[in-house]
Design a protein around this motif. Structure first.
Motif, PDB file in Angstrom:
ATOM      1  N   PRO A  11       0.809  -1.226   0.000  1.00  0.00           N
ATOM      2  CA  PRO A  11       0.000   0.000   0.000  1.00  0.00           C
ATOM      3  C   PRO A  11       0.842   1.276   0.000  1.00  0.00           C
ATOM      4  CG  PRO A  11       0.119  -0.882   2.199  1.00  0.00           C
ATOM      5  CD  PRO A  11       0.834  -1.868   1.317  1.00  0.00           C
ATOM      6  N   ARG A  12       0.428   2.233  -0.792  1.00  0.00           N
ATOM      7  CA  ARG A  12       1.113   3.524  -0.851  1.00  0.00           C
ATOM      8  C   ARG A  12       0.403   4.588  -0.015  1.00  0.00           C
ATOM      9  NH1 ARG A  12       2.193   1.105  -5.867  1.00  0.00           N
ATOM     10  NH2 ARG A  12       4.404   1.218  -6.380  1.00  0.00           N
ATOM     11  N   THR A  13      -0.836   4.315   0.402  1.00  0.00           N
ATOM     12  CA  THR A  13      -1.593   5.223   1.259  1.00  0.00           C
ATOM     13  C   THR A  13      -2.228   4.420   2.387  1.00  0.00           C
ATOM     14  OG1 THR A  13      -3.622   4.976  -0.047  1.00  0.00           O
ATOM     15  CG2 THR A  13      -2.118   6.749  -0.680  1.00  0.00           C
ATOM     16  N   ALA A  59      -5.556  -9.516   9.223  1.00  0.00           N
ATOM     17  CA  ALA A  59      -5.869  -8.502  10.241  1.00  0.00           C
ATOM     18  C   ALA A  59      -5.548  -7.090   9.773  1.00  0.00           C
ATOM     19  CB  ALA A  59      -5.134  -8.823  11.547  1.00  0.00           C
ATOM     20  N   GLY A  60      -5.696  -6.827   8.480  1.00  0.00           N
ATOM     21  CA  GLY A  60      -5.479  -5.482   7.969  1.00  0.00           C
ATOM     22  C   GLY A  60      -4.033  -5.073   7.830  1.00  0.00           C
ATOM     23  N   ARG A  61      -3.109  -6.016   8.060  1.00  0.00           N
ATOM     24  CA  ARG A  61      -1.696  -5.690   7.919  1.00  0.00           C
ATOM     25  C   ARG A  61      -1.318  -5.482   6.458  1.00  0.00           C
ATOM     26  NH1 ARG A  61       0.928 -10.606  11.133  1.00  0.00           N
ATOM     27  NH2 ARG A  61      -0.935 -11.615  10.268  1.00  0.00           N
ATOM     28  N   ILE A  62      -0.113  -4.975   6.228  1.00  0.00           N
ATOM     29  CA  ILE A  62       0.344  -4.794   4.854  1.00  0.00           C
ATOM     30  C   ILE A  62       1.151  -6.024   4.436  1.00  0.00           C
ATOM     31  CG2 ILE A  62       0.389  -2.303   5.164  1.00  0.00           C
ATOM     32  CD1 ILE A  62       3.413  -2.378   5.087  1.00  0.00           C
ATOM     33  N   ASP A 389       1.279   1.363   8.216  1.00  0.00           N
ATOM     34  CA  ASP A 389       0.331   2.107   7.389  1.00  0.00           C
ATOM     35  C   ASP A 389       0.602   1.945   5.896  1.00  0.00           C
ATOM     36  OD1 ASP A 389      -1.032   3.135   9.601  1.00  0.00           O
ATOM     37  OD2 ASP A 389       0.316   4.857   9.758  1.00  0.00           O
ATOM     38  N   THR A 390       1.871   2.098   5.519  1.00  0.00           N
ATOM     39  CA  THR A 390       2.250   2.085   4.109  1.00  0.00           C
ATOM     40  C   THR A 390       3.606   1.412   3.953  1.00  0.00           C
ATOM     41  OG1 THR A 390       3.432   4.194   4.198  1.00  0.00           O
ATOM     42  CG2 THR A 390       1.056   4.291   3.746  1.00  0.00           C
TER      43      THR A 390
END
Length: 424
Positions: A11-13, A59-62, A389-390
């Motif tokens: 993810p970049r954002t 779990a929403g991790r990257i 986050d990114t």
């Protein structure tokens, strides 16, 4: 089949949408929006998986591609041992001789210490290593044998290559050619070289030997080139010409290549053109001085990998086996601030090293779409899950809580090696 649910792919954002990732026979086989997989846009990532599939909650991790150490020295690290004050004199020959004087005083065998370093690298997110193993008149093949044993013991979690490396030169020491020949016969993947002009003082004999041994055994080449200025340009031109003449595109790597930083850009561009045409690949270790011109290299679609070099050894107290932290160092030493530049450093640390080891050119595809070395459908499911986050924030923060997967199988979690992984 394995399904990794509710992850954010490179993810970049911070608000990048979640996806579900399917893995079949160790490769990414399907990537779909989490809402589609769930059939319920209000509960992303909670839908049913194919019958019989193993389900992993992301779990929403990257999700990032696994990393690689494309320039390691597993035979010389001292990580986990009693700290030893630095005693080398600061010259290249002084570093080499100081290591020779002290390496037998380690608290573990070469094989055991190499295995310790492998454990650190894997836990940090690394699933591939190219390690140099010193071969010289002092150690013979002892260090090569130790590195080879450690890497082979971890073949279930690593892609690896070994370079028979003449750290003390080829011409200036008797018998080194024969030792390199023996190491290649015993399974070394590449033959190394070191500063043919300024250290061995005979670039013709040095490079003749390296290329002849590679041809004899059908193996690759990886040459340390610390030479700067016009001396380094001369060696790079010779390596490019010999690689082209031998038809060895994709089989020759130059490590360090400090001349690419210490000459005027027109001269650098010219030698890069020759190297690119010949199919030479490059590695860097993100030094404070000698950072490579990444934009010029990328323009020529040359493979560039990142390594950690030594790790708390007789050369330097730096290095801890954490490849994400070394990715941070690559961004820092380049002075990068823009997210796109920092993301490019992770590209070098991940698929860049894989391309170097495979002898492949970048094809211009985005990392997330690359079906051979990146995160595209069809690529090996070698990846890391991190709570961040990114991409850029993961590199800046270097969270220690990482889940590392090889071919879709968990091999390390939170800095702790997975059961049965035979590491460390």
């Amino acid at each position: 089949m394995t399904v990794v649910k509710n992850v954010r792919l490179f993810p970049r954002t911070p608000d990048a949408p979640a996806v579900d990732v399917e893995i079949t026979e160790g490769r990414f086989s399907r990537i779909s929006p989490a809402e589609d997989a769930a059939h319920d846009s209000t509960q992303p990532g909670t839908g049913s998986a194919p019958t019989g599939a193993e389900v992993i909650d992301g779990a929403g991790r990257i999700l990032l591609p696994s990393l690689g150490d494309a320039h390691a020295h597993l035979d010389s690290n001292r990580m986990g041992q009693t700290f030893r004050p630095h005693t080398a004199d600061g010259t290249l020959h002084g570093f080499i001789m100081n290591d020779r004087e002290n390496w037998r005083g380690g608290e573990r065998s070469i094989a055991d210490q190499a295995a310790y370093a492998i454990g650190k690298i894997v836990a940090s997110g690394g699933t591939r290593i190219r390690s140099h193993a010193q071969v010289d008149a002092d150690c013979g093949l002892e260090r090569f044998h130790g590195v080879k044993a450690a890497l082979e013991a971890h073949a279930d979690v690593l892609d690896f290559q070994i370079v028979a490396f003449p750290q003390a030169g080829i011409v200036r020491e008797q018998g080194v050619r024969e030792l390199l020949d023996a190491a290649l016969a015993e399974g070394a993947d590449l033959v190394g070289g070191l500063d043919p002009l300024l250290y061995d003082r005979d670039p013709v004999a040095h490079l003749d030997t390296v290329f002849a041994l590679a041809d004899k055994h059908g193996k690759g080449i990886d040459i340390h080139l610390h030479e700067a200025g016009t001396a380094g340009l001369f060696s790079l031109e010779e390596i490019a010409a010999r690689t082209a003449a031998a038809g060895m595109a994709g089989q020759v790597t130059v490590s360090h290549a400090f001349a690419l930083k210490t000459n005027p850009e027109p001269e650098v561009a010219k030698v890069l053109d020759a190297l690119a045409e010949a199919g030479v690949t490059l590695t860097t270790v993100a030094p404070a001085k000698g950072v490579l011109p990444q934009a010029l290299i990328r323009e020529r679609r040359m493979a560039l990998g990142l390594g950690e070099d030594g790790q708390r050894d007789y050369w330097s107290p730096y290095g801890d086996g954490d490849l994400l932290r070394r990715t941070w160092q690559l961004a820092f030493t380049n002075g990068f601030r823009a997210d796109s530049d920092i993301e490019g450093c992770l590209d070098i640390a991940s698929r860049g090293g894989a391309q170097v080891m495979a002898g492949a050119r970048p094809d211009g595809s985005l990392l997330a779409d690359d079906a051979r070395f990146g995160l595209g459908v069809g690529a090996p499911a070698d990846f890391v899950l991190i709570d961040s986050d990114t991409v850029t924030s993961a590199i800046m923060d270097c969270p220690q809580d990482r889940d590392v997967f090889k071919a879709g199988r968990l091999i390390a979690s939170g800095g702790v090696l997975a059961s049965g992984a035979r590491l460390g």
